[in-house]
Motif scaffolding. Structure first.
Motif, PDB file in Angstrom:
ATOM      1  N   VAL A   1       0.550  -1.517   0.149  1.00 54.55           N
ATOM      2  CA  VAL A   1      -0.105  -0.422  -0.279  1.00 54.55           C
ATOM      3  C   VAL A   1       1.404   1.438  -0.090  1.00 54.55           C
ATOM      4  N   VAL A   2       0.493   2.238  -1.088  1.00 56.02           N
ATOM      5  CA  VAL A   2       1.661   3.321  -0.710  1.00 56.02           C
ATOM      6  C   VAL A   2       0.476   4.229  -1.256  1.00 56.02           C
ATOM      7  N   ASP A   3       1.793   5.756  -1.375  1.00 54.33           N
ATOM      8  CA  ASP A   3       0.522   7.160  -1.133  1.00 54.33           C
ATOM      9  C   ASP A   3       0.138   7.189   0.234  1.00 54.33           C
ATOM     10  N   VAL A   4       0.260   6.616   0.753  1.00 50.48           N
ATOM     11  CA  VAL A   4      -0.135   6.847   2.093  1.00 50.48           C
ATOM     12  C   VAL A   4       1.169   6.528   3.063  1.00 50.48           C
ATOM     13  N   GLU A   5       0.569   6.866   4.480  1.00 47.80           N
ATOM     14  CA  GLU A   5       1.509   7.203   5.861  1.00 47.80           C
ATOM     15  C   GLU A   5       1.101   5.391   6.135  1.00 47.80           C
ATOM     16  N   PRO A   6       1.958   5.128   6.656  1.00 45.41           N
ATOM     17  CA  PRO A   6       1.962   3.944   7.659  1.00 45.41           C
ATOM     18  C   PRO A   6       1.317   3.700   8.481  1.00 45.41           C
ATOM     19  N   GLY A   7       1.049   4.988   8.914  1.00 48.93           N
ATOM     20  CA  GLY A   7       0.582   5.261  10.678  1.00 48.93           C
ATOM     21  C   GLY A   7      -0.958   5.520  10.352  1.00 48.93           C
ATOM     22  N   ASP A   8      -1.322   5.433   9.229  1.00 45.47           N
ATOM     23  CA  ASP A   8      -2.732   5.449   8.636  1.00 45.47           C
ATOM     24  C   ASP A   8      -3.688   5.112   7.934  1.00 45.47           C
ATOM     25  N   VAL A   9      -2.700   3.318   7.714  1.00 47.80           N
ATOM     26  CA  VAL A   9      -3.416   2.492   7.041  1.00 47.80           C
ATOM     27  C   VAL A   9      -3.949   1.645   8.173  1.00 47.80           C
ATOM     28  N   GLN A  10      -5.513   1.362   7.894  1.00 51.74           N
ATOM     29  CA  GLN A  10      -6.442   0.244   8.366  1.00 51.74           C
ATOM     30  C   GLN A  10      -7.039  -0.447   7.961  1.00 51.74           C
ATOM     31  N   ILE A  11      -7.003  -1.384   8.898  1.00 56.13           N
ATOM     32  CA  ILE A  11      -8.572  -2.326   8.101  1.00 56.13           C
ATOM     33  C   ILE A  11      -9.416  -1.461   8.285  1.00 56.13           C
ATOM     34  N   GLY A  12     -10.262  -1.850   6.470  1.00 58.17           N
ATOM     35  CA  GLY A  12     -10.932  -1.478   6.321  1.00 58.17           C
ATOM     36  C   GLY A  12     -10.734   0.045   5.116  1.00 58.17           C
ATOM     37  N   LEU A  13      -9.698   0.297   4.711  1.00 56.17           N
ATOM     38  CA  LEU A  13      -9.531   1.319   4.059  1.00 56.17           C
ATOM     39  C   LEU A  13      -9.540   1.416   2.805  1.00 56.17           C
ATOM     40  N   LYS A  14     -10.907   1.921   1.563  1.00 56.91           N
ATOM     41  CA  LYS A  14     -10.752   1.734   0.274  1.00 56.91           C
ATOM     42  C   LYS A  14      -9.278   1.300  -0.237  1.00 56.91           C
ATOM     43  N   VAL A  15      -9.182   1.177  -0.973  1.00 57.65           N
ATOM     44  CA  VAL A  15      -7.773   0.827  -1.982  1.00 57.65           C
ATOM     45  C   VAL A  15      -8.360   0.833  -3.323  1.00 57.65           C
ATOM     46  N   ARG A  16      -7.309   0.587  -4.362  1.00 58.42           N
ATOM     47  CA  ARG A  16      -7.445   1.219  -5.779  1.00 58.42           C
ATOM     48  C   ARG A  16      -6.274   0.393  -6.141  1.00 58.42           C
ATOM     49  N   ALA A  17      -5.983  -0.225  -6.858  1.00 61.30           N
ATOM     50  CA  ALA A  17      -4.671  -1.330  -7.190  1.00 61.30           C
ATOM     51  C   ALA A  17      -4.079   0.305  -8.892  1.00 61.30           C
ATOM     52  N   THR A  18      -3.104   0.476  -8.542  1.00 62.35           N
ATOM     53  CA  THR A  18      -2.586   1.060  -9.537  1.00 62.35           C
ATOM     54  C   THR A  18      -1.228   0.020  -9.554  1.00 62.35           C
ATOM     55  N   PHE A  19      -0.360   0.160 -11.313  1.00 62.76           N
ATOM     56  CA  PHE A  19       0.121  -0.463 -11.771  1.00 62.76           C
ATOM     57  C   PHE A  19       1.796   1.313 -11.436  1.00 62.76           C
TER      58      PHE A  19
END
Ligand SMILES: [Zn+2]
Length: 163
Positions: A95-113
């Motif tokens: 998971v990129v473009d986010v601070e590791p501390g801001d990642v949480q269960i349920g975070l909506k994400v999208r795949a990028t190349f």
């Protein structure tokens, strides 16, 4: 438009080609030749069709990696997550473009190349998918039919502090 921006804004550029069972509707990634969900596996042998995942999902589980594997030295700490896609399969990815501390269960994400890693001496660059946080308004409906579970799309987003 920069190259990075081009990739980010061109969702079809990554390849998340899986397969789908036309009997029960289960989607698999990586693709499978038979459907283990159906009671009669052999009957599904010619019932599997290619299926392109849209790349949307939410973080199901994650870990912050502080000890980089070879080739990842420049990126620590980074987040590796299990992402439950809107179609059902669970993908593993950074998971990129986010601070590791801001990642949480349920975070909506999208795949990028993105570039995955560089192999030092040969200079070989590997590309693949990574995940970036998705805005609520970005979530696309599944491309094909109602067969795939879509609960993930309809689940309310957990409250998050504004960026
Ligand atoms: Zn099936």
């Amino acid at each position: 438009m920069s190259i990075a921006r081009f990739w980010r804004e061109t969702p079809r550029r990554y390849n998340l080609g899986g397969s789908k069972c036309t009997i029960c509707g289960t989607v698999y990634f990586p693709p499978r030749a038979v459907c283990p969900t159906c009671p009669h596996h052999r009957q599904t042998l010619e019932k599997m069709v290619p299926f392109q995942l849209v790349g949307d999902g939410e973080v199901f589980s994650f870990t912050v990696v502080h000890d980089a594997a070879e080739g990842f030295e420049m990126q620590v700490p980074y987040v590796m997550a299990l992402v439950k896609t809107v179609e059902g399969p669970v993908l593993t990815g950074q998971v990129v473009d986010v601070e590791p501390g801001d990642v949480q269960i349920g975070l909506k994400v999208r795949a990028t190349f993105r570039k995955l890693r560089e192999e030092g001496k040969a200079g070989v660059i590997h590309y693949g998918y990574k995940f970036t946080p998705a805005l609520e308004s970005d979530v696309r409906p599944p491309l094909r039919g109602p067969a795939a579970p879509v609960e993930a799309v309809e689940t309310p987003t957990p409250d998050r502090a504004p960026a």
